[in-house]
Design a protein around this motif. Structure first.
Motif, mmCIF file in Angstrom:
data_model
loop_
_atom_site.group_PDB
_atom_site.id
_atom_site.type_symbol
_atom_site.label_atom_id
_atom_site.label_comp_id
_atom_site.label_asym_id
_atom_site.label_seq_id
_atom_site.Cartn_x
_atom_site.Cartn_y
_atom_site.Cartn_z
ATOM 1 N N TYR A 15 0.824 -1.198 0.000
ATOM 2 C CA TYR A 15 0.000 0.000 0.000
ATOM 3 C C TYR A 15 0.864 1.255 0.000
ATOM 4 O O TYR A 15 1.844 1.353 0.754
ATOM 5 N N TYR B 31 0.371 5.760 -0.411
ATOM 6 C CA TYR B 31 -0.612 6.832 -0.279
ATOM 7 C C TYR B 31 0.033 8.180 -0.605
ATOM 8 O O TYR B 31 1.223 8.390 -0.359
ATOM 9 N N TYR C 167 -0.827 12.210 0.429
ATOM 10 C CA TYR C 167 -1.619 13.136 1.215
ATOM 11 C C TYR C 167 -1.144 14.562 0.923
ATOM 12 O O TYR C 167 -0.008 14.790 0.559
ATOM 13 N N TYR D 15 -4.462 6.602 -3.485
ATOM 14 C CA TYR D 15 -3.773 5.505 -2.846
ATOM 15 C C TYR D 15 -3.643 4.351 -3.836
ATOM 16 O O TYR D 15 -4.302 4.322 -4.878
ATOM 17 N N PHE E 239 2.747 14.666 1.311
ATOM 18 C CA PHE E 239 3.393 13.536 1.975
ATOM 19 C C PHE E 239 3.014 12.243 1.275
ATOM 20 O O PHE E 239 1.856 12.000 0.960
ATOM 21 N N ASN F 217 -8.101 1.990 3.027
ATOM 22 C CA ASN F 217 -8.338 2.964 1.965
ATOM 23 C C ASN F 217 -9.304 4.068 2.356
ATOM 24 O O ASN F 217 -9.764 4.819 1.522
#
Lengths: 114, 112
Positions: free
Chosen positions: A31, A33, A35, A48, A90, B98
């Motif tokens: 995973y 992501y 931000y 994501y 981020f 998520n």
């Protein structure tokens, strides 16, 4: 391990310019992501990815695009920069993305759009 | 409206004093995370709570998740200048990673 690395650290763009924010992790996390953090607003999820080749929108995806061709890299693309995209960005990663999974954060990219 | 409400927004304490930061959600949380952010830097994981009533401690920082899993508190005992920074709570509403949201943060200043 370097963890999560982001480049560049700082960038100033003119309205309408485009750029790619780079994010790389060396922990083999599935995973990843992106931000953005605006003053007094906490962090908001842009996009994501649950694995290579799979991406999905978060809370504030408009004006951004992502790709995930490898497990390690998750670049964020701004096509037509706008002043509203001035923020600190981020990147983060986690092993499984499930409840109880810690997210590891990069040091951030400070972007200003003038 | 904000998914996670943190209070207070900012806190200034004298070194050695105790303090508490709260994080409240209107919905049940699958996981509640506390992070610390030093000014101009990324986030550092502090601890994670999953079970209602769970309490965890690390050095002088203790976090607790209430029974209904909708509120968490972070308590710092005998604060030090090294505790200064922004504390953020984050939560996963879906248990799949998520739907992760962060609170607005609490800025902590510790005066020597």
């Amino acid at each position: 391990n370097a963890g999560v690395t982001q480049t560049p650290k700082f960038r100033i763009l003119k309205i309408g310019q485009s750029m790619t924010l780079q994010c790389t992790q060396d922990m083999n996390h599935n995973y990843m992501y992106w931000y953005r953090q605006d003053p007094g607003m906490g962090l908001k999820l842009i996009y994501y990815s649950v694995g290579a080749g799979i991406t999905d929108k978060g809370e504030v995806p408009n004006g951004y695009n992502v790709s995930r061709s490898t497990t390690e890299d998750f670049p964020l693309r701004l096509e037509l920069a706008a002043p509203s995209q001035t923020s600190v960005y981020f990147c983060a990663s986690s092993p499984r993305g499930q409840g109880g999974d810690e997210q590891f954060f990069g040091p951030g990219t400070r972007l200003t759009v003038l | 409206s904000q998914e996670l409400e943190q209070s207070p927004q900012s806190l200034i304490v004298q070194e050695g004093k105790n303090l508490t930061i709260n994080c409240t959600s209107s919905k049940t949380l699958y996981g509640l995370y506390w992070y610390k952010q030093k000014y101009g830097e990324g986030l550092i994981f502090l601890m994670m709570l999953q079970k209602g009533g769970e309490e965890k401690s690390h050095e002088k920082i203790t976090a607790k998740l209430d029974e209904k899993k909708q509120q968490s508190s972070l308590h710092i005992t005998a604060s030090q200048p090294s505790h200064a920074g922004i504390y953020l709570c984050g939560a996963d509403r879906s248990n799949t990673g998520n739907q992760f949201y962060f609170g607005t943060g609490t800025s902590l200043t510790v005066i020597p």
